[in-house]
Design an enzyme around this catalytic site. Structure first.
Site, mmCIF file in Angstrom:
data_model
loop_
_atom_site.group_PDB
_atom_site.id
_atom_site.type_symbol
_atom_site.label_atom_id
_atom_site.label_comp_id
_atom_site.label_asym_id
_atom_site.label_seq_id
_atom_site.Cartn_x
_atom_site.Cartn_y
_atom_site.Cartn_z
ATOM 1 N N LYS A 9 48.029 54.765 60.970
ATOM 2 C CA LYS A 9 46.825 54.600 59.985
ATOM 3 C C LYS A 9 46.278 55.915 59.402
ATOM 4 O O LYS A 9 46.638 56.851 59.974
ATOM 5 C CB LYS A 9 45.746 53.631 60.770
ATOM 6 N N TYR A 49 46.433 42.616 54.634
ATOM 7 C CA TYR A 49 45.658 42.060 55.693
ATOM 8 C C TYR A 49 44.914 40.824 55.245
ATOM 9 O O TYR A 49 43.892 40.384 55.908
ATOM 10 C CB TYR A 49 44.262 43.107 56.094
ATOM 11 N N PHE A 57 34.642 42.165 59.097
ATOM 12 C CA PHE A 57 34.782 43.578 58.634
ATOM 13 C C PHE A 57 36.003 43.806 57.583
ATOM 14 O O PHE A 57 36.548 45.100 57.264
ATOM 15 C CB PHE A 57 35.421 44.078 60.287
ATOM 16 N N ARG A 85 53.293 46.320 70.568
ATOM 17 C CA ARG A 85 52.181 46.083 70.960
ATOM 18 C C ARG A 85 51.693 46.691 72.431
ATOM 19 O O ARG A 85 50.445 47.337 72.535
ATOM 20 C CB ARG A 85 52.025 44.738 70.946
ATOM 21 N N THR A 91 43.100 46.312 70.588
ATOM 22 C CA THR A 91 42.837 46.626 69.342
ATOM 23 C C THR A 91 41.590 47.788 69.471
ATOM 24 O O THR A 91 41.374 48.739 68.830
ATOM 25 C CB THR A 91 42.243 45.449 68.864
ATOM 26 N N ARG A 102 46.509 53.994 71.271
ATOM 27 C CA ARG A 102 45.031 53.692 71.082
ATOM 28 C C ARG A 102 44.081 54.487 72.021
ATOM 29 O O ARG A 102 43.266 54.863 71.765
ATOM 30 C CB ARG A 102 44.841 52.406 70.809
ATOM 31 N N ASN A 112 41.831 52.759 64.355
ATOM 32 C CA ASN A 112 42.448 52.639 65.833
ATOM 33 C C ASN A 112 43.979 53.052 65.621
ATOM 34 O O ASN A 112 44.725 52.787 66.402
ATOM 35 C CB ASN A 112 42.244 51.366 66.517
ATOM 36 N N HIS A 115 49.047 50.258 63.599
ATOM 37 C CA HIS A 115 49.128 48.955 63.251
ATOM 38 C C HIS A 115 50.601 48.464 63.865
ATOM 39 O O HIS A 115 51.464 49.391 63.744
ATOM 40 C CB HIS A 115 49.041 48.500 62.037
ATOM 41 N N GLU A 126 55.426 41.235 56.907
ATOM 42 C CA GLU A 126 54.963 42.619 56.801
ATOM 43 C C GLU A 126 56.385 43.532 56.217
ATOM 44 O O GLU A 126 55.929 44.519 55.544
ATOM 45 C CB GLU A 126 54.305 43.109 58.012
HETATM 46 P P1 IDP Z 1 45.380 44.637 65.932
HETATM 47 O O1 IDP Z 1 45.708 45.481 64.779
HETATM 48 O O2 IDP Z 1 45.348 44.829 67.206
HETATM 49 O O3 IDP Z 1 46.307 43.367 65.717
HETATM 50 P P2 IDP Z 1 43.504 42.773 64.500
HETATM 51 O O4 IDP Z 1 42.622 41.652 65.318
HETATM 52 O O5 IDP Z 1 44.747 42.109 63.850
HETATM 53 O O6 IDP Z 1 44.204 43.949 65.567
HETATM 54 O O7 IDP Z 1 42.640 43.274 63.564
HETATM 55 C C1 IDP Z 1 43.338 44.046 62.450
HETATM 56 C C2 IDP Z 1 42.556 45.494 62.360
HETATM 57 O O8 IDP Z 1 41.278 45.260 61.826
HETATM 58 C C3 IDP Z 1 42.428 46.263 63.664
HETATM 59 O O9 IDP Z 1 43.469 46.983 63.951
HETATM 60 C C4 IDP Z 1 41.223 47.227 63.289
HETATM 61 O O10 IDP Z 1 41.615 48.253 62.423
HETATM 62 C C5 IDP Z 1 40.440 46.294 62.481
HETATM 63 N N1 IDP Z 1 39.364 45.446 63.461
HETATM 64 C C6 IDP Z 1 39.643 44.475 64.180
HETATM 65 N N2 IDP Z 1 38.610 44.191 64.627
HETATM 66 C C7 IDP Z 1 37.454 44.702 64.195
HETATM 67 C C8 IDP Z 1 35.951 44.799 64.255
HETATM 68 O O11 IDP Z 1 35.497 44.011 65.116
HETATM 69 N N3 IDP Z 1 35.430 45.843 63.564
HETATM 70 C C9 IDP Z 1 35.961 46.389 62.602
HETATM 71 N N4 IDP Z 1 37.265 46.602 62.738
HETATM 72 C C10 IDP Z 1 38.225 45.615 63.277
HETATM 73 MG MG MG Z 2 46.874 42.059 64.039
#
Ligand code: IDP
Ligand code: MG
Length: 136
Positions: A9, A49, A57, A85, A91, A102, A112, A115, A126
Site C-alpha cells: 500500500k 474496495y 471509513f 493472510r 488488519t 503489519r 496498514n 492488502h 481482484e
Molecule cells: P483486510 O485488509 O485485513 O482484509 P478489511 O476489513 O477488508 O481488512 O478492510 C480493508 C481495508 O480498509 C483495511 O486493510 C484498512 O486499510 C481499511 N480499514 C479497515 N477497517 C478500518 C477502520 O476501522 N478504519 C479505517 N480504515 C479501516
Molecule cells: Mg479485506
C-alpha cells in the site's frame, strides 16, 4: 498451486518498505506472477474496495489508497490466500502477531502496509481487476 492478489500500500511504498516486504513474501515461498507499480485513481480505488462502500471509513480508505504509488501483485504458492493472510497479520497492527508484516510495517488500522485477498472469490475478482491477462 493457488494464486492470490496483494498490494503493497501507499504508506509502505512511501516509507521505503516495499523491498523489505517483497523480500518477506519471496522468503515465504511465493512466486511473483505479476507485478506493477500504479498510482490508483479515486475511481480505481472505489471499484477495488466496492465491498466496503457502506462502511464509514470508505471515503478515507479510497483517499488513502489513491494518495501515492502502490505495488500491485499476483502471487502463487500452495495455500497462497490463507498463507499470505498469515504473513500479513491482523488488519489492525495493534492486534497483529509478532513477526507479521503489519506488526512490523503498519502505522494504523488504515495505513496498514499490505492488502491480501481473503477468499478464492475475492482473489479471482481482484486478480482480474488489475491483471486481466493473467490466468486464474
Ligand atoms: P483486510 O485488509 O485485513 O482484509 P478489511 O476489513 O477488508 O481488512 O478492510 C480493508 C481495508 O480498509 C483495511 O486493510 C484498512 O486499510 C481499511 N480499514 C479497515 N477497517 C478500518 C477502520 O476501522 N478504519 C479505517 N480504515 C479501516
Ligand atoms: Mg479485506
Amino acid at each position: 498451486m493457488e494464486k492470490t492478489f496483494s498490494i503493497i500500500k501507499p504508506d509502505a511504498v512511501k516509507a521505503g518498505n516495499a523491498g523489505a516486504i517483497l523480500s518477506r513474501i519471496e522468503k515465504a515461498g511465493f512466486r511473483i506472477v505479476g507485478l506493477r507499480m500504479r498510482h490508483l485513481t479515486t475511481r480505481e480505488a472505489q471499484g477495488f474496495y466496492h465491498v466496503h462502500k457502506a462502511r464509514p471509513f470508505f471515503g478515507e480508505l479510497v483517499n488513502f489508497m489513491s494518495s501515492g504509488p502502490c505495488i500491485t501483485m499476483v502471487l502463487e504458492r500452495e495455500n497462497a490466500i490463507l498463507g499470505l493472510r498469515d504473513l500479513m497479520g491482523a488488519t489492525n497492527p495493534a492486534n497483529a502477531a509478532a513477526g507479521t508484516i503489519r506488526k512490523d510495517f503498519a502505522a494504523s488500522i488504515e495505513a496498514n502496509a499490505i492488502h491480501g485477498s481473503d477468499a478464492p472469490e475475492t482473489a479471482a475478482f481482484e486478480i482480474s481487476y488489475f491483471f486481466p491477462g493473467i490466468e486464474l
